[in-house]
Design an enzyme around this catalytic site. Structure first.
Site, PDB file in Angstrom:
ATOM      1  N   SER A 182       0.837  -1.209   0.000  1.00  0.00           N
ATOM      2  CA  SER A 182       0.000   0.000   0.000  1.00  0.00           C
ATOM      3  C   SER A 182       0.870   1.257   0.000  1.00  0.00           C
ATOM      4  O   SER A 182       1.964   1.262   0.552  1.00  0.00           O
ATOM      5  CB  SER A 182      -0.876  -0.017   1.265  1.00  0.00           C
ATOM      6  OG  SER A 182      -1.482   1.253   1.479  1.00  0.00           O
TER       7      SER A 182
ATOM      8  N   TYR B  48      -1.855  -0.779  10.982  1.00  0.00           N
ATOM      9  CA  TYR B  48      -2.148  -1.443   9.696  1.00  0.00           C
ATOM     10  C   TYR B  48      -1.060  -1.088   8.691  1.00  0.00           C
ATOM     11  O   TYR B  48      -0.452  -1.970   8.072  1.00  0.00           O
ATOM     12  CB  TYR B  48      -3.529  -1.016   9.163  1.00  0.00           C
ATOM     13  CG  TYR B  48      -3.629  -1.184   7.668  1.00  0.00           C
ATOM     14  CD1 TYR B  48      -3.483  -0.087   6.808  1.00  0.00           C
ATOM     15  CD2 TYR B  48      -3.788  -2.438   7.098  1.00  0.00           C
ATOM     16  CE1 TYR B  48      -3.519  -0.246   5.439  1.00  0.00           C
ATOM     17  CE2 TYR B  48      -3.834  -2.596   5.731  1.00  0.00           C
ATOM     18  CZ  TYR B  48      -3.690  -1.498   4.898  1.00  0.00           C
ATOM     19  OH  TYR B  48      -3.716  -1.661   3.539  1.00  0.00           O
TER      20      TYR B  48
ATOM     21  N   LYS C  44       2.249  -3.341   6.651  1.00  0.00           N
ATOM     22  CA  LYS C  44       2.621  -3.386   5.224  1.00  0.00           C
ATOM     23  C   LYS C  44       4.125  -3.117   5.066  1.00  0.00           C
ATOM     24  O   LYS C  44       4.816  -3.797   4.305  1.00  0.00           O
ATOM     25  CB  LYS C  44       1.825  -2.354   4.412  1.00  0.00           C
ATOM     26  CG  LYS C  44       0.347  -2.664   4.277  1.00  0.00           C
ATOM     27  CD  LYS C  44       0.115  -3.992   3.564  1.00  0.00           C
ATOM     28  CE  LYS C  44      -1.361  -4.311   3.392  1.00  0.00           C
ATOM     29  NZ  LYS C  44      -1.588  -5.639   2.815  1.00  0.00           N
TER      30      LYS C  44
END
Ligand code: WQD
Length: 340
Positions: free
Chosen positions: A127, A152, A156
């Site tokens: 992302s 979150y 990544k």
């Protein structure tokens, strides 16, 4: 003999659209998903579009034994696209350990299985959140990653590092990370699309639910940013265009076209669009009005980010093609289909 591809998280939003494009390109697909944030009925939508119902196993890939059992059962997999992960930014702030455990363990179990079952190829769902708020725009693959805005986002960043280091130690593995910007829209057939469970965090599902009368009005989180109209800017990429970037990446791996055995690419449109411009585009494309009000900023939001896609355009031979208007119309048609 068709090449068999495992799509983890394949009943999810981006996963389901990628399954359809893989099938349309002649691949056999098997899906592993724990259905924690998607519904098994998505398989019906995939089959209605491609005419082929993918193999499906309900699996919690963060559990080593479940993951191993899956690979023992499904031999002949040539490549893996790994989408399966928890992805709600807000929830990750409240429950960081859930996010680190699920997202990191799932990836590490997949990488161990790749070595054990001789599956050399992986495409990983990363992302643009790894860039944080970039100092310079547009963002290229050389833009340094920054402290993630949420647990979150940090999963990544850490997953990219796990893949990078595993690639260094295992020359037989060939891996690509795709850094998505903001995936939006739905398949033009309106048979698959984004299925937010509960109140949507993301802009487009909240907007379409508002226009459908399911929410009173859309809150625009701030118009006092340092942008032309004061609202935040993002790079909104059509989910079908994004799905096609995965198919191209699988081809790059299977045909041994990589320049190194770990590569990463920005997957966006190259164009920054503000929240207020999204509203204008949606109203133009659908003829519907979007009831909205300006409210205060949302904690954790960055001001603006959009991609320089020249590297992925050149190296992958991939480019986004759909316009913003047709993408937003596809999101609206999907909402109408959902509400039927
Ligand atoms: C977009 C813009 C909001 C809702 C996140 C994750 C990213 C990826 C995509 C998982 C922002 C504004 C939103 C609303 C609004 N997630 N907004 N009113 O935050 O850019 O990215 O989702 O893969 O990793 O970080 O997406 O859709 O939440 O917000 O004004 O009701 O819309 O402020 O500027 P975001 P978003």
């Amino acid at each position: 003999m068709k090449n068999k591809v495992l799509v983890t998280g394949g009943t999810g939003f981006i996963g389901s659209h990628t399954v359809v494009e893989l099938q349309n390109s002649g691949y056999e697909v098997v899906i592993a998903d724990n259905l924690s944030n998607s519904k098994i009925e998505v398989l019906d939508g995939i089959e209605a579009i491609s005419g082929v119902r993918p193999l499906f196993e309900k699996v919690d890939l963060s559990k080593e034994n479940e993951c191993g059992d899956f690979f023992k059962k499904h031999a002949g997999i040539k490549a893996i696209i790994h989408f399966a992960a928890s992805k709600a930014v807000g929830e990750s702030v409240e429950k960081p350990l859930l996010y680190y455990r699920n997202n990191l363990n799932s990836l590490m179990n997949i990488l161990e299985a790749m070595k054990e079952f001789s599956i050399p190829n992986l495409v990983f769902s990363s992302s643009c959140t790894v860039y944080g708020q970039p100092d310079k725009l547009p963002v290229t693959e050389a833009t340094p990653r920054k402290e993630a805005e949420s647990p979150y986002g940090n999963t990544k960043t850490i997953c990219e590092d796990i893949i990078r280091d595993t690639a260094k130690a295992n020359a037989q593995l060939k891996m690509i990370a795709l850094r998505y910007f903001n995936p939006i829209g739905a398949h033009p057939s309106a048979k698959i699309g984004e299925l937010p469970l509960g109140v949507p965090n993301n802009l487009i599902p909240f907007l379409t639910q508002t226009v459908a009368g399911m929410r009173p009005e859309l809150s625009v989180f701030g118009n006092d940013y340092n942008t032309a109209d004061g609202s935040c800017i993002r790079d909104y990429i059509n989910v079908v265009d994004l799905a096609k970037a995965h198919v191209v990446s699988i081809g790059r791996l299977l045909e041994d076209k990589q320049k190194s055995n770990y590569e990463f690419f920005n997957v966006g449109t190259g164009k920054g669009v503000s929240v207020l411009e999204i509203i204008e585009s949606f109203e133009r494309a659908t003829g519907e009005k979007v009831p909205h009000k300006i409210v205060g900023r949302r904690a954790g939001d960055i001001e603006q980010i959009y991609a320089d896609t020249s590297f992925s355009n050149r190296e992958l031979g991939w480019k986004s093609g759909k316009t913003l208007d047709e993408t937003l119309l596809s999101a609206w048609n999907w909402q109408l289909a959902l509400n039927k």
